[in-house]
Every structure is written in C-alpha cells, then in structure tokens.
Design a protein around this motif. Structure first.
Motif, PDB file in Angstrom:
ATOM      1  N   LEU A  76     -89.318  -8.206   5.701  1.00 24.18           N
ATOM      2  CA  LEU A  76     -89.454  -8.101   4.253  1.00 24.18           C
ATOM      3  C   LEU A  76     -90.788  -8.685   3.806  1.00 24.18           C
ATOM      4  O   LEU A  76     -91.483  -8.100   2.958  1.00 24.18           O
ATOM      5  N   TRP A  77     -91.161  -9.816   4.374  1.00 26.26           N
ATOM      6  CA  TRP A  77     -92.452 -10.440   4.054  1.00 26.26           C
ATOM      7  C   TRP A  77     -93.594  -9.487   4.376  1.00 26.26           C
ATOM      8  O   TRP A  77     -94.551  -9.358   3.605  1.00 26.26           O
ATOM      9  N   ALA A  78     -93.502  -8.792   5.519  1.00 29.58           N
ATOM     10  CA  ALA A  78     -94.556  -7.861   5.904  1.00 29.58           C
ATOM     11  C   ALA A  78     -94.658  -6.687   4.934  1.00 29.58           C
ATOM     12  O   ALA A  78     -95.754  -6.201   4.635  1.00 29.58           O
ATOM     13  N   LEU A  79     -93.512  -6.232   4.435  1.00 35.17           N
ATOM     14  CA  LEU A  79     -93.517  -5.104   3.497  1.00 35.17           C
ATOM     15  C   LEU A  79     -94.116  -5.483   2.154  1.00 35.17           C
ATOM     16  O   LEU A  79     -94.560  -4.616   1.402  1.00 35.17           O
ATOM     17  N   ARG A  80     -94.122  -6.762   1.845  1.00 32.40           N
ATOM     18  CA  ARG A  80     -94.636  -7.218   0.552  1.00 32.40           C
ATOM     19  C   ARG A  80     -96.169  -7.273   0.581  1.00 32.40           C
ATOM     20  O   ARG A  80     -96.785  -8.329   0.557  1.00 32.40           O
ATOM     21  N   GLY A  81     -96.747  -6.072   0.628  1.00 31.81           N
ATOM     22  CA  GLY A  81     -98.200  -5.988   0.568  1.00 31.81           C
ATOM     23  C   GLY A  81     -98.860  -5.744   1.896  1.00 31.81           C
ATOM     24  O   GLY A  81    -100.090  -5.670   1.972  1.00 31.81           O
ATOM     25  N   GLY A  82     -98.064  -5.564   2.955  1.00 31.67           N
ATOM     26  CA  GLY A  82     -98.645  -5.373   4.278  1.00 31.67           C
ATOM     27  C   GLY A  82     -99.038  -3.942   4.590  1.00 31.67           C
ATOM     28  O   GLY A  82     -99.516  -3.649   5.678  1.00 31.67           O
ATOM     29  N   GLY A  83     -98.816  -3.028   3.649  1.00 28.75           N
ATOM     30  CA  GLY A  83     -99.179  -1.638   3.886  1.00 28.75           C
ATOM     31  C   GLY A  83     -98.047  -0.859   4.530  1.00 28.75           C
ATOM     32  O   GLY A  83     -96.894  -1.278   4.550  1.00 28.75           O
ATOM     33  N   GLY A  84     -98.390   0.308   5.096  1.00 33.30           N
ATOM     34  CA  GLY A  84     -97.359   1.225   5.564  1.00 33.30           C
ATOM     35  C   GLY A  84     -97.183   1.304   7.053  1.00 33.30           C
ATOM     36  O   GLY A  84     -96.708   2.322   7.559  1.00 33.30           O
ATOM     37  N   ASN A  85     -97.521   0.274   7.813  1.00 35.76           N
ATOM     38  CA  ASN A  85     -97.487   0.367   9.265  1.00 35.76           C
ATOM     39  C   ASN A  85     -96.244  -0.260   9.894  1.00 35.76           C
ATOM     40  O   ASN A  85     -96.181  -0.400  11.110  1.00 35.76           O
ATOM     41  N   PHE A  86     -95.254  -0.612   9.092  1.00 34.32           N
ATOM     42  CA  PHE A  86     -94.077  -1.292   9.630  1.00 34.32           C
ATOM     43  C   PHE A  86     -92.851  -0.392   9.677  1.00 34.32           C
ATOM     44  O   PHE A  86     -91.813  -0.785  10.188  1.00 34.32           O
ATOM     45  N   GLY A  87     -92.964   0.792   9.119  1.00 32.07           N
ATOM     46  CA  GLY A  87     -91.848   1.716   9.118  1.00 32.07           C
ATOM     47  C   GLY A  87     -91.962   2.663   7.943  1.00 32.07           C
ATOM     48  O   GLY A  87     -92.858   2.548   7.108  1.00 32.07           O
ATOM     49  N   ILE A  88     -91.036   3.633   7.893  1.00 29.33           N
ATOM     50  CA  ILE A  88     -90.976   4.594   6.800  1.00 29.33           C
ATOM     51  C   ILE A  88     -89.843   4.172   5.873  1.00 29.33           C
ATOM     52  O   ILE A  88     -88.668   4.187   6.251  1.00 29.33           O
ATOM     53  N   VAL A  89     -90.191   3.782   4.662  1.00 28.90           N
ATOM     54  CA  VAL A  89     -89.208   3.284   3.708  1.00 28.90           C
ATOM     55  C   VAL A  89     -88.356   4.434   3.182  1.00 28.90           C
ATOM     56  O   VAL A  89     -88.866   5.501   2.842  1.00 28.90           O
ATOM     57  N   THR A  90     -87.044   4.202   3.104  1.00 24.56           N
ATOM     58  CA  THR A  90     -86.125   5.178   2.523  1.00 24.56           C
ATOM     59  C   THR A  90     -85.462   4.662   1.251  1.00 24.56           C
ATOM     60  O   THR A  90     -84.845   5.446   0.528  1.00 24.56           O
ATOM     61  N   GLN A  91     -85.597   3.362   0.973  1.00 26.29           N
ATOM     62  CA  GLN A  91     -85.064   2.813  -0.278  1.00 26.29           C
ATOM     63  C   GLN A  91     -85.702   1.463  -0.558  1.00 26.29           C
ATOM     64  O   GLN A  91     -85.963   0.679   0.352  1.00 26.29           O
ATOM     65  N   PHE A  92     -85.975   1.211  -1.827  1.00 22.92           N
ATOM     66  CA  PHE A  92     -86.524  -0.062  -2.278  1.00 22.92           C
ATOM     67  C   PHE A  92     -85.646  -0.614  -3.394  1.00 22.92           C
ATOM     68  O   PHE A  92     -85.134   0.138  -4.233  1.00 22.92           O
ATOM     69  N   VAL A  93     -85.500  -1.926  -3.444  1.00 22.03           N
ATOM     70  CA  VAL A  93     -84.921  -2.619  -4.590  1.00 22.03           C
ATOM     71  C   VAL A  93     -85.923  -3.668  -5.039  1.00 22.03           C
ATOM     72  O   VAL A  93     -86.320  -4.534  -4.249  1.00 22.03           O
ATOM     73  N   PHE A  94     -86.368  -3.577  -6.296  1.00 20.20           N
ATOM     74  CA  PHE A  94     -87.306  -4.587  -6.782  1.00 20.20           C
ATOM     75  C   PHE A  94     -86.944  -5.015  -8.196  1.00 20.20           C
ATOM     76  O   PHE A  94     -86.230  -4.326  -8.925  1.00 20.20           O
ATOM     77  N   ALA A  95     -87.431  -6.208  -8.550  1.00 20.44           N
ATOM     78  CA  ALA A  95     -87.081  -6.818  -9.826  1.00 20.44           C
ATOM     79  C   ALA A  95     -87.808  -6.141 -10.976  1.00 20.44           C
ATOM     80  O   ALA A  95     -88.941  -5.673 -10.841  1.00 20.44           O
ATOM     81  N   LEU A  96     -87.129  -6.094 -12.113  1.00 16.89           N
ATOM     82  CA  LEU A  96     -87.707  -5.630 -13.370  1.00 16.89           C
ATOM     83  C   LEU A  96     -87.872  -6.820 -14.308  1.00 16.89           C
ATOM     84  O   LEU A  96     -87.302  -7.893 -14.085  1.00 16.89           O
ATOM     85  N   HIS A  97     -88.639  -6.608 -15.369  1.00 17.25           N
ATOM     86  CA  HIS A  97     -88.933  -7.698 -16.295  1.00 17.25           C
ATOM     87  C   HIS A  97     -88.762  -7.235 -17.734  1.00 17.25           C
ATOM     88  O   HIS A  97     -89.012  -6.072 -18.063  1.00 17.25           O
ATOM     89  N   GLU A  98     -88.335  -8.172 -18.581  1.00 17.87           N
ATOM     90  CA  GLU A  98     -88.247  -7.880 -20.002  1.00 17.87           C
ATOM     91  C   GLU A  98     -89.646  -7.876 -20.608  1.00 17.87           C
ATOM     92  O   GLU A  98     -90.490  -8.701 -20.263  1.00 17.87           O
ATOM     93  N   VAL A  99     -89.880  -6.940 -21.491  1.00 11.88           N
ATOM     94  CA  VAL A  99     -91.168  -6.870 -22.187  1.00 11.88           C
ATOM     95  C   VAL A  99     -90.917  -6.566 -23.653  1.00 11.88           C
ATOM     96  O   VAL A  99     -89.838  -6.155 -24.042  1.00 11.88           O
ATOM     97  N   GLY A 100     -91.954  -6.793 -24.432  1.00 14.73           N
ATOM     98  CA  GLY A 100     -91.904  -6.371 -25.816  1.00 14.73           C
ATOM     99  C   GLY A 100     -91.471  -7.451 -26.783  1.00 14.73           C
ATOM    100  O   GLY A 100     -91.419  -8.625 -26.437  1.00 14.73           O
ATOM    101  N   PRO A 101     -91.228  -7.039 -28.011  1.00 18.94           N
ATOM    102  CA  PRO A 101     -91.038  -5.623 -28.368  1.00 18.94           C
ATOM    103  C   PRO A 101     -92.311  -4.770 -28.402  1.00 18.94           C
ATOM    104  O   PRO A 101     -92.232  -3.567 -28.561  1.00 18.94           O
ATOM    105  N   THR A 102     -93.487  -5.401 -28.222  1.00 18.55           N
ATOM    106  CA  THR A 102     -94.730  -4.641 -28.335  1.00 18.55           C
ATOM    107  C   THR A 102     -95.659  -4.985 -27.187  1.00 18.55           C
ATOM    108  O   THR A 102     -95.783  -6.149 -26.797  1.00 18.55           O
TER     109      THR A 102
END
Length: 272
Positions: A181-207
């Motif tokens: 997981l650490w390698a996937l966090r910015g390590g590029g595409g040489n560790f495997g072919i991703v088939t699913q990602f889960v990542f955090a979202l953030h509250e924004v706004g209202p503007t």
C-alpha cells in the motif's frame, strides 16, 4: 501450447475485446492520449478484473511486459514486447458519505468521481483535468488544488485491489500488506495492475473560488519575485501555481496574446 501465440491465448482467456496488429482498429486501440508510437503484441479492453488477471498470466508465460494506457499527463510508448491493457470499461464510482470514502474502478475519470462526491458536499483531491484517470493520478502522487490543506491524493489512499506481476489478486490496506500500500501511494504503476481503489474524500465549501491571473513574459522576473515572497504568508486554504508557457486561446485573453509566452498564476481558494 505449441501452435498458439500469446494473442491466441489471450483471446481464449479474456472476455473483453482483444486486438492484434493485423486487426482492424489496432491503430486506434494502441494510440495513447499523446499519440506516442507504441506497437504492443496485443491490446486488451478489459471487461472485468478477471480479464486483467488473465492478461498478466498470459504475458508472464510468454515473457512479455504488461502496460496500461495513460489517459493524460503521463507519457507512454516504445513497448513493442508488451500486452497493453485498457481499463476504460472498468469505470465505477461508489461514494460512502458516512465514511467519506469513494470506491472506484481503474477506468474512472476524475469528472465522474467529482460528480458523485459533490452530491454529498464532498470532493476528492482532484488535479487539473476531469478526463484524467483518478487511479493513475493517485499512483503518481496526486498534486491537488486542495493539496496545501489536505496533502497529496496518494496519502488518502485507504485500500486497493490489484493484480501483481506474479498473477495474484491482492487486496492491500494498512493491515494487509501495508508495505505494498505504501508503494502504491505515489510509487507509480510498476507494482501491479489496479482493479479497485478506495480513497478518502473531504468536505469543501460552501464556496471554492478559482481563476487565472496572466502577465506578459517580460514581467516574469518582477511578478515571480513578488510571488515568492507572497506565498510565505498565505493560508493553507489558498493554492497558487505559477505556470510559464505560451498563452492558450482562452476566450478571456485577447487574440493578440494567443501563442505568446506568458506567466500564469492559477489560484483556488477554499471557503470553509
């Protein structure tokens, strides 16, 4: 497997469309976004994660590389000894507003993520273009308009499913294979072919305010010097990128400026 080629074996193993050099549509299938020349042994439009697993297995057995097709930003090319996997059909977004996470498929573009997240007052750490793959962007680090407040998109990756070079489907998170997981966090595409990602979202706004300020290139030294001093004082909610380039044909720029070298300050300001 006497008498069969990697192309034949891939066609037998995958349910998605497989295109070879002698097939009609091969030139369109192999061309990336930036039209770099590439002539893979086969192009697979994967229709399921199982197709990705099959392609990796066939390529490994034949001693071929496995590559994916970039949707933007990245340059790809030169892989004549490879199976090219396109994941555009594996596009999906599932937003969990309670957990503030998005589960996406590898063919999902940022525009789709943002549209789904916005319904809940949320956002991903999006970059500059809606047509770029959210998975590829994240694996490359993910420098975002909201990065000064929330950091890199790669750091918000919670878990992933991928097919590693040994042909094994793995699910990785902070407990299960945290180093991968650490390698996937910015390590590029040489560790495997991703088939699913889960990542955090953030509250924004209202503007969120955003826009461009454009100066003639002749003023570059003056405005960049002032910019350097200014950014030391700004809050994390304000992001400013300095870009030196030829002016694009934007409608709010005079025609006489189009194509001339300019200094552009791109800004976004989050109102909490």
């Amino acid at each position: 497997r006497m008498g069969t080629t990697p192309l034949d074996r891939l066609r037998a193993a995958a349910s998605g469309t497989v295109t070879g050099p002698d097939d009609g549509g091969y030139d369109d299938a192999r061309a990336p976004w930036n039209l770099t020349e590439q002539h893979p042994v086969a192009v697979l439009d994967a229709s399921s994660p199982d197709d990705v697993e099959a392609a990796v297995a066939v390529a490994a057995d034949a001693g071929l590389r496995v590559v994916t097709q970039a949707t933007g930003h990245s340059s790809t090319g030169g892989f004549d000894d490879a199976v090219l996997i396109r994941t555009r059909e594996l596009a999906s977004v599932d937003v969990d507003p309670a957990r503030k996470v998005a589960t996406i498929g590898p063919g999902t573009h940022w525009g789709a993520v943002q549209e789904a997240a916005a319904e809940h007052g949320l956002t991903g750490l999006v970059g500059t273009a809606p047509h770029v793959s959210a998975v590829g962007f994240t694996m490359g680090g993910g420098v975002s308009w909201l990065g000064r407040r929330h950091g890199l998109c790669a750091n918000r990756l919670r878990s992933a499913e991928l097919v590693t070079p040994d042909g094994v489907v793995r699910r990785v998170d902070e407990r299960e294979d945290p180093e991968l997981l650490w390698a996937l966090r910015g390590g590029g595409g040489n560790f495997g072919i991703v088939t699913q990602f889960v990542f955090a979202l953030h509250e924004v706004g209202p503007t969120v305010l955003c826009g461009l300020v454009v100066y003639p290139f002749e003023q570059a030294e003056s405005v960049l010097t002032r910019y350097r001093a200014y950014v030391e004082t700004i809050p994390d909610e304000l992001c400013v990128w300095a870009v030196l380039r030829k002016a694009p044909p934007l409608p709010f720029l005079p025609d006489a400026v189009h194509g001339r070298e300019v200094v552009i300050f791109a800004l976004s300001l989050i109102h909490i």
